[in-house]
Design a protein around this motif. Structure first.
Motif, PDB file in Angstrom:
ATOM      1  N   VAL A  42       4.458   9.638   6.464  1.00 39.42           N
ATOM      2  CA  VAL A  42       4.438   8.486   7.367  1.00 39.42           C
ATOM      3  C   VAL A  42       5.747   8.365   8.312  1.00 39.42           C
ATOM      4  O   VAL A  42       6.854   8.183   7.488  1.00 39.42           O
ATOM      5  N   VAL A  86      -0.784   3.690  12.012  1.00 47.52           N
ATOM      6  CA  VAL A  86       0.165   4.194  11.219  1.00 47.52           C
ATOM      7  C   VAL A  86       0.446   5.916  11.543  1.00 47.52           C
ATOM      8  O   VAL A  86      -0.540   6.692  11.655  1.00 47.52           O
ATOM      9  N   ASP A  87       1.646   6.107  11.810  1.00 46.01           N
ATOM     10  CA  ASP A  87       2.099   7.459  12.059  1.00 46.01           C
ATOM     11  C   ASP A  87       2.221   8.553  11.030  1.00 46.01           C
ATOM     12  O   ASP A  87       3.389   8.788  10.698  1.00 46.01           O
ATOM     13  N   ILE A  88       0.981   8.922  10.547  1.00 37.56           N
ATOM     14  CA  ILE A  88       1.037   9.805   9.391  1.00 37.56           C
ATOM     15  C   ILE A  88       0.274  11.043   9.893  1.00 37.56           C
ATOM     16  O   ILE A  88      -0.684  11.305  10.445  1.00 37.56           O
ATOM     17  N   LEU A 118      -6.264   6.238  10.175  1.00 36.55           N
ATOM     18  CA  LEU A 118      -4.872   5.329   9.879  1.00 36.55           C
ATOM     19  C   LEU A 118      -4.201   5.665  11.285  1.00 36.55           C
ATOM     20  O   LEU A 118      -3.406   4.539  11.469  1.00 36.55           O
ATOM     21  N   ARG A 119      -4.231   6.713  11.800  1.00 38.54           N
ATOM     22  CA  ARG A 119      -3.482   6.932  12.981  1.00 38.54           C
ATOM     23  C   ARG A 119      -3.966   5.860  13.942  1.00 38.54           C
ATOM     24  O   ARG A 119      -3.168   5.271  14.942  1.00 38.54           O
ATOM     25  N   ILE A 157       5.968   1.008  10.473  1.00 37.36           N
ATOM     26  CA  ILE A 157       4.730   0.399  10.617  1.00 37.36           C
ATOM     27  C   ILE A 157       4.762  -1.214  10.769  1.00 37.36           C
ATOM     28  O   ILE A 157       5.615  -1.745  10.012  1.00 37.36           O
ATOM     29  N   ARG A 183       0.249  -4.837  10.279  1.00 39.35           N
ATOM     30  CA  ARG A 183      -0.376  -3.662   9.579  1.00 39.35           C
ATOM     31  C   ARG A 183      -0.277  -3.668   8.196  1.00 39.35           C
ATOM     32  O   ARG A 183      -1.147  -3.197   7.404  1.00 39.35           O
ATOM     33  N   LEU A 184       1.025  -3.878   7.869  1.00 37.27           N
ATOM     34  CA  LEU A 184       1.321  -3.643   6.296  1.00 37.27           C
ATOM     35  C   LEU A 184       0.537  -4.723   5.408  1.00 37.27           C
ATOM     36  O   LEU A 184      -0.017  -4.271   4.443  1.00 37.27           O
TER      37      LEU A 184
END
Length: 270
Positions: free
Chosen positions: A48, A36-38, A31-32, A52, A56-57
């Motif tokens: 997160v 996505v900054d998870i 995901l990163r 986003i 991407r969403l």
């Protein structure tokens, strides 16, 4: 940012999704890479922390809903495709996706009407998508963007011609003004008055990305938007019946009247 109010940690997600912790960590890493900054924080758990992108969403939601629908068997479009084409359904999907990925033309035999098959039509497939209960192919044919019902494809094979990839932004633009499933470049500004009863049903819904709903003093609303097909809107208006009135354009009013008269003509002896 998307916060984790219940402070779920790696071990909690492992139980929730029935996956081991290393798999959860690999999924987060993927995901990163996807943007996505998870991260997993000591006190807050998995969260997160950054915004986003909308694109991407949309992709993530489509993927997630696709998995859920496949698991629940609720995908009517796929059920229809399998019922009509049986084993050929998977073959057609694989061949067309291969053509899309490799930017290679596909040669199809297509059933335009019942029993009428057009053979050896060359298309440049761009996307497979589901709309109104059936899978469709968005493709370029003779320089024009068209859509084909996947369940009407009798045969398909990979062609020899390569075609230029169309940017995703241009494909998204084709759908932006689609009221239901029509894909095109025309733009028509429409205004429709909805009675108070219909207003209660429509206001909570997002019919179009570009829609604007204005409330009137009598409880009715005026729905305004830009669409690429007046025919689709006319069919929708007629199917709703009383309480849905076209304000503009005149061409849309004419189409609604013609469709309504056509429907009434079926009962002229009643």
């Amino acid at each position: 940012s998307l916060d984790n109010s219940t402070a779920l940690k790696d071990c909690d997600c492992s139980v929730l999704f029935k996956r081991d912790i290393p798999t959860i960590k690999r999924d987060m890493q993927d995901l990163r890479k996807y943007g996505v900054d998870i991260h997993s924080e000591k006190k807050r758990g998995i969260c997160v922390t950054g915004p986003i992108e909308q694109s991407r969403l949309r992709d993530l939601i489509v993927q997630y809903l696709g998995i859920c629908n496949a698991a629940s068997g609720a995908d009517k479009a796929t059920a229809l495709l399998v019922r009509q084409l049986k084993a050929k359904a998977l073959c057609h999907v694989v061949v067309l996706e291969r053509c899309i990925e490799q930017h290679t033309a596909a040669i199809i035999d297509y059933e335009k009407e019942a029993g009428e098959v057009e053979e050896q039509r060359e298309i440049c497939p761009l996307l497979l998508f589901s709309s109104e209960g059936s899978w469709r192919i968005l493709a370029i044919n003779d320089g024009v963007a068209k859509q084909y019902h996947l369940n009407k494809v009798v045969r398909v094979k990979v062609g020899s011609k390569k075609f230029k990839c169309i940017p995703q932004g241009e494909i998204d633009e084709m759908f932006r003004y689609s009221f239901r499933s029509w894909v095109g470049t025309e733009k028509h500004h429409i205004r429709i008055r909805l009675s108070e009863e219909w207003a209660r049903r429509i206001k909570p819904r997002q019919l179009m990305e570009t829609q604007l709903i204005t409330e009137e003093k009598d409880g009715s609303v005026v729905f305004a938007s830009t669409v690429n097909s007046l025919t689709e809107v006319a069919s929708w208006v007629v199917s709703r019946g009383k309480g849905v009135e076209v304000l503009e354009p005149e061409e849309l009013k004419t189409k609604v009247i013609e469709l309504a008269r056509g429907a009434l003509s079926n009962y002229h002896n009643a």
